[in-house]
Design an enzyme around this catalytic site. Structure first.
Site, PDB file in Angstrom:
ATOM      1  N   ASP A 258       0.859  -1.175   0.000  1.00 22.96           N
ATOM      2  CA  ASP A 258       0.000   0.000   0.000  1.00 22.96           C
ATOM      3  C   ASP A 258       0.901   1.232   0.000  1.00 22.96           C
ATOM      4  O   ASP A 258       1.657   1.461   0.946  1.00 22.96           O
ATOM      5  CB  ASP A 258      -0.898   0.024   1.241  1.00 22.96           C
ATOM      6  CG  ASP A 258      -1.960  -1.063   1.200  1.00 22.96           C
ATOM      7  OD1 ASP A 258      -2.258  -1.549   0.102  1.00 22.96           O
ATOM      8  OD2 ASP A 258      -2.490  -1.421   2.268  1.00 22.96           O
ATOM      9  N   ASP A 415     -13.498  -3.605  -2.206  1.00 23.31           N
ATOM     10  CA  ASP A 415     -13.380  -3.276  -0.782  1.00 23.31           C
ATOM     11  C   ASP A 415     -14.756  -3.348  -0.126  1.00 23.31           C
ATOM     12  O   ASP A 415     -15.435  -2.325   0.010  1.00 23.31           O
ATOM     13  CB  ASP A 415     -12.809  -1.859  -0.594  1.00 23.31           C
ATOM     14  CG  ASP A 415     -11.328  -1.773  -0.911  1.00 23.31           C
ATOM     15  OD1 ASP A 415     -10.613  -2.747  -0.643  1.00 23.31           O
ATOM     16  OD2 ASP A 415     -10.893  -0.740  -1.436  1.00 23.31           O
TER      17      ASP A 415
END
Length: 562
Positions: A258, A415
């Site tokens: 990330d 997500d």
């Protein structure tokens, strides 16, 4: 050509000696190889592989360059129709066919294999080069068989070959939805549901269905065999077959980074606690777990099967103005010879100067910078919502990128978060028994999709989104879980089962891994093709080797590296 190609078109390695890969040395004859540039996707990977091996290379930018080549490599990334159309537009088809008919040294990669034949079911209205008789056919999904065929698989050689010398029984990286079922020129075959041709040889003509430039040490060795051999057609004896343990398609262990800017403006690898990437105390600085390029190199050396970069704040800015992210891809691809995926910001947008860019243009720049796949998040949710509302697919970034580069190049990152209900009748959305009960003892939940990095919930469930994006042309799903992320308590198995049973494309399980046994549990109980982790790898709480050792001990096939 793009700016990263030197003006001379030639890249030189150390004179008289090949550069080593790890502890391996390549010390064979010098020759210059020509790469066919027809506007494909990630050709940078092949360029970097040749540099790593120390070989000279140049690009075929004109028809004359093809006929002047000593040895020619066709780097196949994209769709059959787009590739053939580009060859025709550049006037490459006739000189390429002439080169091949003269039985001169040729290595085709993926599409570089497909284009040799009469045609492909991927684009039935477009002819191939017709150098070898046969038609490329679509792999049909079936229960337990995902399409695209994506991951590390093994070969079954039919005879010995200079090309496969020393790598006959290694794993190579495949990513394709179409294949050649049989051929009299089959050098090796691979099984995905049923056998298909994975390597072709006819004299000095070779072609592979897999991507050697993304296949680690084994792939580099194969490329070196092709370039360095003075007699490619020389017969060789086939070494004894290895036993059948750990053969077939491997489960993939994916390392995820990330990436975002910290408060000083530097791009760092971070990891959140339930999506909060700032420290819990003090000045609440963005949590810094390392430099992206260095971590990507570390994970390649440790045996990661893929490396994924997720730019978690890219929705705020201008993707093609994000030079540092492009540089990360360029630098990482120089030393990482497994697939690279980039996510974040793949969308249509207008920059601060009023210049408009399409998602396809953004993806193309990422591919040219070194990405093999792009991951689309919020844009996929918006497109699926329009489909559910209107009952038809409008133009989407997924379809546009898939048409040019193939479904295998498009990943959709989902997500979702749990919404608990007491009974399935309490909602119109698809529900499942929850992995853990809700705050009021609810036993069921549905999974609500989110956008903007999990910051905004939408009225669409995970099954609606997954099935919609598969129909649009996505080739893989990266399935996160906001409730499990950062918990180290294990993957959300009900969620993963729900999605993997609803689609026929591969699914990467993400969020929640804390120990190696969580990977075993995920593979055994859900059947997914890949499992991803981030924080536990970054913090060295668990190593990739520990995960693979545990998975192998439990009888699950994986790619094993030294």
């Amino acid at each position: 050509m793009m700016a990263f190609v030197a003006g001379s078109g030639l890249s030189r390695g150390p004179p008289g000696q090949r550069q080593g890969v790890g502890k391996k040395k390549y010390t064979t004859c010098m020759s210059t190889v020509t790469i066919l540039d027809y506007g494909a996707g990630n050709v940078r990977s092949l360029e970097n592989a040749l540099r790593r091996l120390g070989h000279d290379f140049k690009w075929a930018q004109t028809p004359e360059d093809i006929l002047a080549a000593e040895k020619l490599i066709f780097p196949g990334v994209g769709s059959f129709g787009a590739a053939m159309e580009n060859l025709d537009k550049k006037n490459f088809s006739e000189p390429l066919a002439e080169y091949l008919q003269q039985d001169r040294p040729y290595l085709g990669i993926c599409l570089g294999l497909h284009c040799l034949f009469d045609g492909s079911e991927e684009s039935p209205e477009i002819d191939g080069l017709g150098i070898i008789d046969g038609t490329i056919t679509k792999i049909l999904p079936s229960p337990g068989l995902s399409v695209p065929h994506m991951g590390w698989n093994t070969l079954s050689p039919k005879r010995g070959s200079v090309l496969l010398n020393g790598v006959e029984y290694e794993r190579f990286y495949f990513v394709h939805s179409f294949r050649l079922e049989e051929s009299e020129h089959c050098l090796a075959e691979t099984v995905h549901g049923s056998p298909f041709v994975s390597v072709v040889q006819r004299g000095n003509l070779f072609a592979t269905q897999f991507h050697p430039e993304k296949s680690g040490e084994a792939g580099l060795r194969l490329i070196d065999n092709f370039i360095s051999s003075s007699d490619l057609a020389l017969p060789k004896s086939l070494p004894a077959a290895q036993d059948s343990v750990n053969r077939g398609l491997a489960k993939r262990i994916v390392a995820c980074l990330d990436v975002r800017e910290n408060d000083q403006g530097d791009l760092v690898v971070t990891k959140g606690d339930q999506y909060d990437v700032r420290e819990t105390a003090g000045d609440r600085e963005v949590r810094n777990l390392g430099k992206p390029v260095a971590l990507a190199g570390r994970y390649f050396n440790e045996g990661a099967d893929e490396v994924t970069f997720l730019n978690i704040t890219s929705f705020r800015g201008e993707p093609l103005g994000d030079a540092p992210m492009l540089q990360i891809l360029e630098r990482s691809s120089e030393g990482v010879f497994v697939p690279l995926c980039i996510g974040g910001g793949i969308r249509d947008y207008e920059d601060s100067n009023g210049v408009s860019y399409t998602a396809l243009e953004v993806a193309a720049r990422y591919f040219r910078a070194g990405a093999d796949k792009v991951s689309i998040g919020s844009d996929a949710v918006y497109a699926a919502e329009k489909f559910i509302e209107n009952g038809k697919f409008e133009d989407s970034s997924i379809g546009a990128i898939s048409f040019v580069y193939g479904a295998q190049a498009v990943v959709v990152s989902i997500d979702p978060k749990r919404v608990y209900v007491s009974s399935p009748e309490d909602t119109e959305h698809v529900t499942t028994l929850a992995q853990q009960k809700g705050p009021n003892g609810e036993e069921y939940c549905w999974y609500q999709c989110t956008v903007r990095g999990g910051r905004e919930a939408r009225d669409i469930d995970v099954v609606q989104l997954a099935t919609s994006v598969e129909s649009m042309g996505a080739g893989e799903i990266l399935l996160n879980c906001m409730d499990a992320d950062g918990t180290n308590a294990g993957y959300d198995l009900p969620l993963i089962k729900m999605v993997s049973s609803a689609v026929s494309i591969p699914v990467i399980a993400s969020s929640g891994a804390g120990i190696p046994e969580h990977f075993v549990e995920c593979f055994n109980e859900t059947g997914v093709e890949a499992a991803l982790a981030a924080g536990i790898f970054h913090r060295k709480e668990v190593s990739i080797k520990e995960v693979k050792d545990t998975v192998v001990t439990n009888g699950i096939p994986v790619r094993v590296t030294d």
